[in-house]
Design an enzyme around this catalytic site. Structure first.
Site, PDB file in Angstrom:
ATOM      1  N   ASN A  56       0.865  -1.178   0.000  1.00 35.42           N
ATOM      2  CA  ASN A  56       0.000   0.000   0.000  1.00 35.42           C
ATOM      3  C   ASN A  56       0.901   1.228   0.000  1.00 35.42           C
ATOM      4  O   ASN A  56       1.519   1.542   1.020  1.00 35.42           O
ATOM      5  CB  ASN A  56      -0.893  -0.010   1.253  1.00 35.42           C
ATOM      6  CG  ASN A  56      -1.676   1.287   1.390  1.00 35.42           C
ATOM      7  OD1 ASN A  56      -1.831   2.029   0.407  1.00 35.42           O
ATOM      8  ND2 ASN A  56      -2.170   1.569   2.579  1.00 35.42           N
ATOM      9  N   TRP A  57       0.980   1.879  -1.145  1.00 34.80           N
ATOM     10  CA  TRP A  57       1.883   3.037  -1.271  1.00 34.80           C
ATOM     11  C   TRP A  57       1.260   4.333  -0.768  1.00 34.80           C
ATOM     12  O   TRP A  57       1.889   5.391  -0.848  1.00 34.80           O
ATOM     13  CB  TRP A  57       2.334   3.200  -2.735  1.00 34.80           C
ATOM     14  CG  TRP A  57       3.330   2.173  -3.163  1.00 34.80           C
ATOM     15  CD1 TRP A  57       3.944   1.236  -2.372  1.00 34.80           C
ATOM     16  CD2 TRP A  57       3.862   1.977  -4.482  1.00 34.80           C
ATOM     17  NE1 TRP A  57       4.813   0.469  -3.111  1.00 34.80           N
ATOM     18  CE2 TRP A  57       4.789   0.908  -4.418  1.00 34.80           C
ATOM     19  CE3 TRP A  57       3.641   2.596  -5.711  1.00 34.80           C
ATOM     20  CZ2 TRP A  57       5.483   0.439  -5.534  1.00 34.80           C
ATOM     21  CZ3 TRP A  57       4.340   2.133  -6.829  1.00 34.80           C
ATOM     22  CH2 TRP A  57       5.255   1.069  -6.731  1.00 34.80           C
ATOM     23  N   LYS A  58       0.036   4.270  -0.295  1.00 34.51           N
ATOM     24  CA  LYS A  58      -0.630   5.468   0.237  1.00 34.51           C
ATOM     25  C   LYS A  58      -0.468   6.636  -0.749  1.00 34.51           C
ATOM     26  O   LYS A  58      -0.475   6.419  -1.949  1.00 34.51           O
ATOM     27  CB  LYS A  58      -0.073   5.804   1.623  1.00 34.51           C
ATOM     28  CG  LYS A  58      -0.029   4.582   2.553  1.00 34.51           C
ATOM     29  CD  LYS A  58       0.338   4.923   3.960  1.00 34.51           C
ATOM     30  CE  LYS A  58       0.571   3.650   4.761  1.00 34.51           C
ATOM     31  NZ  LYS A  58      -0.016   3.677   6.061  1.00 34.51           N
ATOM     32  N   HIS A  79      -9.543   0.768   4.304  1.00 37.47           N
ATOM     33  CA  HIS A  79      -8.281   0.979   5.032  1.00 37.47           C
ATOM     34  C   HIS A  79      -8.550   1.942   6.198  1.00 37.47           C
ATOM     35  O   HIS A  79      -9.365   2.862   6.080  1.00 37.47           O
ATOM     36  CB  HIS A  79      -7.230   1.561   4.079  1.00 37.47           C
ATOM     37  CG  HIS A  79      -5.864   1.595   4.706  1.00 37.47           C
ATOM     38  ND1 HIS A  79      -5.471   2.604   5.554  1.00 37.47           N
ATOM     39  CD2 HIS A  79      -4.824   0.730   4.634  1.00 37.47           C
ATOM     40  CE1 HIS A  79      -4.229   2.360   5.966  1.00 37.47           C
ATOM     41  NE2 HIS A  79      -3.814   1.230   5.423  1.00 37.47           N
ATOM     42  N   GLU A 126      -7.023   4.416   7.309  1.00 35.75           N
ATOM     43  CA  GLU A 126      -6.853   5.849   7.004  1.00 35.75           C
ATOM     44  C   GLU A 126      -8.081   6.391   6.272  1.00 35.75           C
ATOM     45  O   GLU A 126      -8.449   7.553   6.423  1.00 35.75           O
ATOM     46  CB  GLU A 126      -5.558   6.062   6.189  1.00 35.75           C
ATOM     47  CG  GLU A 126      -4.328   5.891   7.082  1.00 35.75           C
ATOM     48  CD  GLU A 126      -3.084   5.418   6.382  1.00 35.75           C
ATOM     49  OE1 GLU A 126      -3.006   5.479   5.143  1.00 35.75           O
ATOM     50  OE2 GLU A 126      -2.162   4.955   7.090  1.00 35.75           O
ATOM     51  N   GLU A 185      -5.536  -5.258  10.332  1.00 30.82           N
ATOM     52  CA  GLU A 185      -4.592  -4.156  10.526  1.00 30.82           C
ATOM     53  C   GLU A 185      -4.943  -3.424  11.816  1.00 30.82           C
ATOM     54  O   GLU A 185      -5.761  -2.485  11.797  1.00 30.82           O
ATOM     55  CB  GLU A 185      -4.670  -3.193   9.340  1.00 30.82           C
ATOM     56  CG  GLU A 185      -4.302  -3.831   8.023  1.00 30.82           C
ATOM     57  CD  GLU A 185      -3.623  -2.824   7.100  1.00 30.82           C
ATOM     58  OE1 GLU A 185      -2.474  -3.065   6.738  1.00 30.82           O
ATOM     59  OE2 GLU A 185      -4.239  -1.793   6.781  1.00 30.82           O
ATOM     60  N   GLY A 204       1.977   2.261  10.650  1.00 38.09           N
ATOM     61  CA  GLY A 204       2.876   3.401  10.525  1.00 38.09           C
ATOM     62  C   GLY A 204       3.510   3.840  11.832  1.00 38.09           C
ATOM     63  O   GLY A 204       4.076   4.923  11.927  1.00 38.09           O
ATOM     64  N   SER A 240       3.200  -2.168  10.310  1.00 42.88           N
ATOM     65  CA  SER A 240       4.652  -2.109  10.535  1.00 42.88           C
ATOM     66  C   SER A 240       5.368  -3.415  10.203  1.00 42.88           C
ATOM     67  O   SER A 240       6.293  -3.815  10.921  1.00 42.88           O
ATOM     68  CB  SER A 240       4.938  -1.657  11.973  1.00 42.88           C
ATOM     69  OG  SER A 240       4.448  -0.344  12.179  1.00 42.88           O
ATOM     70  N   GLY A 290       2.791  -1.152   4.270  1.00 40.13           N
ATOM     71  CA  GLY A 290       2.793   0.263   3.911  1.00 40.13           C
ATOM     72  C   GLY A 290       4.215   0.776   3.722  1.00 40.13           C
ATOM     73  O   GLY A 290       4.848   0.559   2.686  1.00 40.13           O
ATOM     74  N   GLY A 291       4.754   1.427   4.745  1.00 43.10           N
ATOM     75  CA  GLY A 291       6.051   2.118   4.655  1.00 43.10           C
ATOM     76  C   GLY A 291       7.166   1.277   4.043  1.00 43.10           C
ATOM     77  O   GLY A 291       7.900   1.752   3.167  1.00 43.10           O
TER      78      GLY A 291
END
Ligand code: PEP
Length: 254
Positions: free
Chosen positions: A10-12, A96, A98, A168, A174, A214, A235-236
């Protein structure tokens, strides 16, 4: 039934189309031995055309991070399922945290999007997870049961095989704070039990449930090798091709 591991990035709201294409150029050689894992990259909408083009005829799938449930209409700023499939997208993230937190997404809109994704032959990755205060108040089980049951409301079991869930925990996204393997495994079992109640025990056994929060190269093996964990939503650590390829390699040690 064997569940093929799935690892999704997930590159956001990161990477321009140019940066997304550059990622693929480095990434492809790093994963050329992979056949065990379904790899999905979910870039921003603006990078979808470049990535679906570049990944055509490869083993990498491209997904969206969100979509509207209608095929078209006066919904300024939104993207429809037919727009995604026309580009060649195959997967879509739904709900998601977010999106729930900043864009008012609810369990009800998750349900509408899930039905629409299935109707348009997109593989939905439905994100669920509790906030820290809910975990501390011992509410994790009831939060997950509610999120999963509302997401699956009115879904015909005959159409439900493609559905993927991602557990999640919001406190792990994150933050660098990862769920312990025991916490993750317990949550995945709760989600599987709710799928059995909402759909069928056979679907509960065959549905893939990913862990997200994470995930990094050094914890991927311990999380992904558990009985009820079928891959990861990253993600990150998915923004760097070497780190994401390492997660895939380590998770395959299952
Ligand atoms: C995510 O965005 O779904 C996620 C799990 O992020 P991170 O890996 O950075 O915690």
């Amino acid at each position: 039934m064997a569940r093929k591991p799935l690892i999704a990035a997930n590159w956001k709201m990161y990477k321009t189309p140019t940066e997304s294409t550059a990622f693929l150029t480095t990434f492809f050689p790093l994963i050329k031995q992979n056949s065990q894992v379904e790899i999905v990259l979910c870039p921003s909408m603006t990078s979808l055309p470049a990535l679906t083009d570049a990944a055509r005829h490869t083993s990498v799938y491209i997904g969206a991070q969100n979509m509207h449930w209608h095929e078209n209409g006066a919904y300024t700023g939104e993207t429809s399922p037919t727009m995604l499939t026309d580009l060649g997208a195959t997967h879509v993230l739904i709900g998601h945290s977010e999106r729930r937190q900043y864009f008012n997404e609810t369990d009800t809109t998750v349900n509408l999007k899930l039905k629409s994704a299935l109707a348009h032959k997109l593989i939905p990755i439905v994100c669920v997870g509790e906030h820290l205060n809910e975990r501390e108040a011992n509410l994790t089980a009831s939060v997950l049961e509610l999120q999963v049951s509302v997401a699956l409301e009115g879904i015909d079991p005959a159409t439900a095989a493609p559905i993927v869930f991602a557990y999640e925990p919001v406190w792990a996204i994150g933050t660098g704070r990862t769920a312990t393997p025991e916490i993750a495994e317990e949550a995945h079992q709760l989600i599987r039990a709710q799928i059995a109640k909402s759909l069928t025990p056979a679907l509960a056994a065959s549905t893939r449930i990913l862990y997200g929060g994470s995930v990094k190269p050094d914890n991927a093996a311990s999380l992904c090798c558990l009985e009820d964990i079928d891959g990861a939503l990253v993600g990150g650590a998915s923004l760097d091709p070497t780190s994401f390829a390492q997660i895939i390699a380590n998770a395959t040690a299952k």
